[in-house]
Design a protein around this motif. Structure first.
Motif, PDB file in Angstrom:
ATOM      1  N   ARG A  50      -4.329  71.152  99.080  1.00  0.00           N
ATOM      2  CA  ARG A  50      -3.072  70.484  98.770  1.00  0.00           C
ATOM      3  C   ARG A  50      -3.315  68.986  98.640  1.00  0.00           C
ATOM      4  O   ARG A  50      -3.966  68.381  99.482  1.00  0.00           O
ATOM      5  CB  ARG A  50      -2.022  70.762  99.856  1.00  0.00           C
ATOM      6  CG  ARG A  50      -1.754  72.250 100.060  1.00  0.00           C
ATOM      7  CD  ARG A  50      -0.727  72.502 101.164  1.00  0.00           C
ATOM      8  NE  ARG A  50      -0.599  73.922 101.441  1.00  0.00           N
ATOM      9  CZ  ARG A  50       0.195  74.748 100.761  1.00  0.00           C
ATOM     10  NH1 ARG A  50       0.949  74.258  99.781  1.00  0.00           N
ATOM     11  NH2 ARG A  50       0.252  76.027 101.060  1.00  0.00           N
ATOM     12  N   VAL A  51      -2.765  68.410  97.588  1.00  0.00           N
ATOM     13  CA  VAL A  51      -2.901  66.975  97.336  1.00  0.00           C
ATOM     14  C   VAL A  51      -1.504  66.401  97.149  1.00  0.00           C
ATOM     15  O   VAL A  51      -0.654  66.988  96.461  1.00  0.00           O
ATOM     16  CB  VAL A  51      -3.735  66.698  96.064  1.00  0.00           C
ATOM     17  CG1 VAL A  51      -3.884  65.196  95.847  1.00  0.00           C
ATOM     18  CG2 VAL A  51      -5.091  67.378  96.158  1.00  0.00           C
ATOM     19  N   VAL A  52      -1.259  65.248  97.766  1.00  0.00           N
ATOM     20  CA  VAL A  52       0.008  64.545  97.583  1.00  0.00           C
ATOM     21  C   VAL A  52      -0.292  63.081  97.295  1.00  0.00           C
ATOM     22  O   VAL A  52      -1.193  62.500  97.905  1.00  0.00           O
ATOM     23  CB  VAL A  52       0.933  64.697  98.814  1.00  0.00           C
ATOM     24  CG1 VAL A  52       0.283  64.135 100.077  1.00  0.00           C
ATOM     25  CG2 VAL A  52       2.281  64.034  98.568  1.00  0.00           C
ATOM     26  N   VAL A  53       0.435  62.504  96.339  1.00  0.00           N
ATOM     27  CA  VAL A  53       0.244  61.093  95.985  1.00  0.00           C
ATOM     28  C   VAL A  53       1.605  60.457  95.769  1.00  0.00           C
ATOM     29  O   VAL A  53       2.600  61.125  95.479  1.00  0.00           O
ATOM     30  CB  VAL A  53      -0.608  60.931  94.702  1.00  0.00           C
ATOM     31  CG1 VAL A  53      -1.992  61.504  94.903  1.00  0.00           C
ATOM     32  CG2 VAL A  53       0.082  61.589  93.504  1.00  0.00           C
ATOM     33  N   ARG A  54       1.651  59.149  95.907  1.00  0.00           N
ATOM     34  CA  ARG A  54       2.850  58.411  95.566  1.00  0.00           C
ATOM     35  C   ARG A  54       2.942  58.267  94.040  1.00  0.00           C
ATOM     36  O   ARG A  54       1.930  58.372  93.326  1.00  0.00           O
ATOM     37  CB  ARG A  54       2.851  57.037  96.239  1.00  0.00           C
ATOM     38  CG  ARG A  54       3.076  57.105  97.748  1.00  0.00           C
ATOM     39  CD  ARG A  54       3.229  55.706  98.329  1.00  0.00           C
ATOM     40  NE  ARG A  54       4.322  54.978  97.693  1.00  0.00           N
ATOM     41  CZ  ARG A  54       5.607  55.076  98.062  1.00  0.00           C
ATOM     42  NH1 ARG A  54       5.941  55.874  99.047  1.00  0.00           N
ATOM     43  NH2 ARG A  54       6.515  54.368  97.445  1.00  0.00           N
ATOM     44  N   PRO A  55       4.153  58.023  93.501  1.00  0.00           N
ATOM     45  CA  PRO A  55       4.319  57.933  92.042  1.00  0.00           C
ATOM     46  C   PRO A  55       3.421  56.894  91.383  1.00  0.00           C
ATOM     47  O   PRO A  55       2.873  57.137  90.299  1.00  0.00           O
ATOM     48  CB  PRO A  55       5.800  57.571  91.882  1.00  0.00           C
ATOM     49  CG  PRO A  55       6.452  58.107  93.100  1.00  0.00           C
ATOM     50  CD  PRO A  55       5.445  57.945  94.203  1.00  0.00           C
ATOM     51  N   GLU A  56       3.244  55.736  92.042  1.00  0.00           N
ATOM     52  CA  GLU A  56       2.422  54.692  91.436  1.00  0.00           C
ATOM     53  C   GLU A  56       0.953  55.106  91.336  1.00  0.00           C
ATOM     54  O   GLU A  56       0.231  54.684  90.429  1.00  0.00           O
ATOM     55  CB  GLU A  56       2.551  53.369  92.190  1.00  0.00           C
ATOM     56  CG  GLU A  56       2.165  53.400  93.652  1.00  0.00           C
ATOM     57  CD  GLU A  56       3.336  53.713  94.575  1.00  0.00           C
ATOM     58  OE1 GLU A  56       3.295  53.250  95.726  1.00  0.00           O
ATOM     59  OE2 GLU A  56       4.276  54.413  94.131  1.00  0.00           O
ATOM     60  N   VAL A  57       0.509  55.946  92.283  1.00  0.00           N
ATOM     61  CA  VAL A  57      -0.859  56.450  92.217  1.00  0.00           C
ATOM     62  C   VAL A  57      -1.003  57.427  91.054  1.00  0.00           C
ATOM     63  O   VAL A  57      -1.988  57.385  90.303  1.00  0.00           O
ATOM     64  CB  VAL A  57      -1.260  57.116  93.550  1.00  0.00           C
ATOM     65  CG1 VAL A  57      -2.629  57.784  93.427  1.00  0.00           C
ATOM     66  CG2 VAL A  57      -1.276  56.085  94.667  1.00  0.00           C
ATOM     67  N   ALA A  58      -0.024  58.310  90.896  1.00  0.00           N
ATOM     68  CA  ALA A  58      -0.060  59.259  89.774  1.00  0.00           C
ATOM     69  C   ALA A  58      -0.095  58.517  88.446  1.00  0.00           C
ATOM     70  O   ALA A  58      -0.857  58.873  87.535  1.00  0.00           O
ATOM     71  CB  ALA A  58       1.145  60.191  89.838  1.00  0.00           C
ATOM     72  N   ARG A  59       0.698  57.449  88.347  1.00  0.00           N
ATOM     73  CA  ARG A  59       0.715  56.674  87.093  1.00  0.00           C
ATOM     74  C   ARG A  59      -0.636  55.992  86.861  1.00  0.00           C
ATOM     75  O   ARG A  59      -1.156  55.981  85.734  1.00  0.00           O
ATOM     76  CB  ARG A  59       1.838  55.634  87.132  1.00  0.00           C
ATOM     77  CG  ARG A  59       3.239  56.218  87.013  1.00  0.00           C
ATOM     78  CD  ARG A  59       4.271  55.126  86.747  1.00  0.00           C
ATOM     79  NE  ARG A  59       4.390  54.203  87.873  1.00  0.00           N
ATOM     80  CZ  ARG A  59       5.237  54.368  88.876  1.00  0.00           C
ATOM     81  NH1 ARG A  59       6.052  55.424  88.900  1.00  0.00           N
ATOM     82  NH2 ARG A  59       5.302  53.486  89.856  1.00  0.00           N
ATOM     83  N   SER A  60      -1.216  55.424  87.905  1.00  0.00           N
ATOM     84  CA  SER A  60      -2.513  54.756  87.773  1.00  0.00           C
ATOM     85  C   SER A  60      -3.594  55.733  87.320  1.00  0.00           C
ATOM     86  O   SER A  60      -4.487  55.373  86.538  1.00  0.00           O
ATOM     87  CB  SER A  60      -2.920  54.112  89.098  1.00  0.00           C
ATOM     88  OG  SER A  60      -2.041  53.082  89.471  1.00  0.00           O
TER      89      SER A  60
END
Length: 240
Positions: A50-60
């Motif tokens: 399972r992986v979770v990221v914040r939106p800004e990380v996904a965009r980067s």
């Protein structure tokens, strides 16, 4: 381990927008990761990652519904390429409920009980017999939410403390045993005892240790814990 424990750990990885959701790998964008975390990875013993990221990380990383990584290796590559540095993995153990109280009774001369401010002198002397590194890693404090000690005769041989894990119903356990008292199973007995005391307070015990700390992992298993998974986190400040 109970469903409460499992749900506590899966919570951040199941809240948000799924970019990937299959049996082997999930990737979630979550706006509310706690404690300033920018990303986390949980590799469960069951085989699911399972992986979770914040939106800004996904965009980067350029991840969206039309462009997702196909493996954990690609996830790691994307995070690293964008300055998201993961901490070394922790082994996460959940309590299976094994009761070792009979073993303590058979040991003879062993007393396990809660500690309080009246034990300050004994606790201070106990800590003074351990190295600074051992004390820091164990993180056992007399003013924690729950503190218990194992006495061999008049000597405090091992101490364990616990505190609630953030806003969850899990309680994190630390354990420290005097160097001259190790190898006798005292840590195992005490971790098991404090785990039952944690459950009596309505919380779920959890035990964490670094992957390379084989002795600590052995204490967890001998105390009635089962490995839930490997956990890695990245702090938000590391992605600034």
């Amino acid at each position: 381990m109970t469903s409460t424990f499992v749900e506590t750990w899966r919570g951040p990885f199941t809240s948000g927008d799924y970019l990937i959701n299959d049996d082997s790998l999930t990737l979630v964008v979550n706006t509310s990761l706690r404690e300033g975390r920018s990303a986390a990875i949980l590799v469960e013993s069951s085989g699911t990652t399972r992986v979770v990221v914040r939106p800004e990380v996904a965009r980067s990383c350029g991840w969206d519904a039309a462009n997702v990584p196909s493996s954990l290796d690609q996830v790691r590559e994307g995070l690293m390429a964008n300055g998201v540095i993961l901490n070394d993995p922790d082994c996460i153990f959940g309590f299976a409920g094994l009761d070792l109280s009979s073993r303590a009774g058979e040991a003879g001369g062993i007393i396990i009980r809660e500690l309080n401010e009246n034990d300050a002198a004994a606790f201070s002397q106990f800590v003074s017999h351990s190295s600074e590194d051992d004390v820091d890693e164990a993180y056992v404090e007399l003013d924690h939410w729950l503190v218990m000690g194992l006495f061999a005769g008049d000597q405090l041989a091992s101490a364990s403390s616990a505190y609630p894990w953030g806003e969850t119903k899990a309680a994190d356990i630390g354990i420290l045993t005097s160097e001259d008292q190790r190898g006798k199973g005292y840590g195992t007995l005490l971790v098991n005892a404090i785990s039952h005391a944690i459950r009596q307070r309505g919380y779920e015990p959890q035990y964490r240790c670094q992957l390379e700390n084989v002795a600590s992992a052995g204490t967890a298993r001998a105390s009635g814990f089962e490995l839930f998974g490997m956990w890695e986190i990245a702090e938000l400040a590391q992605n600034d």
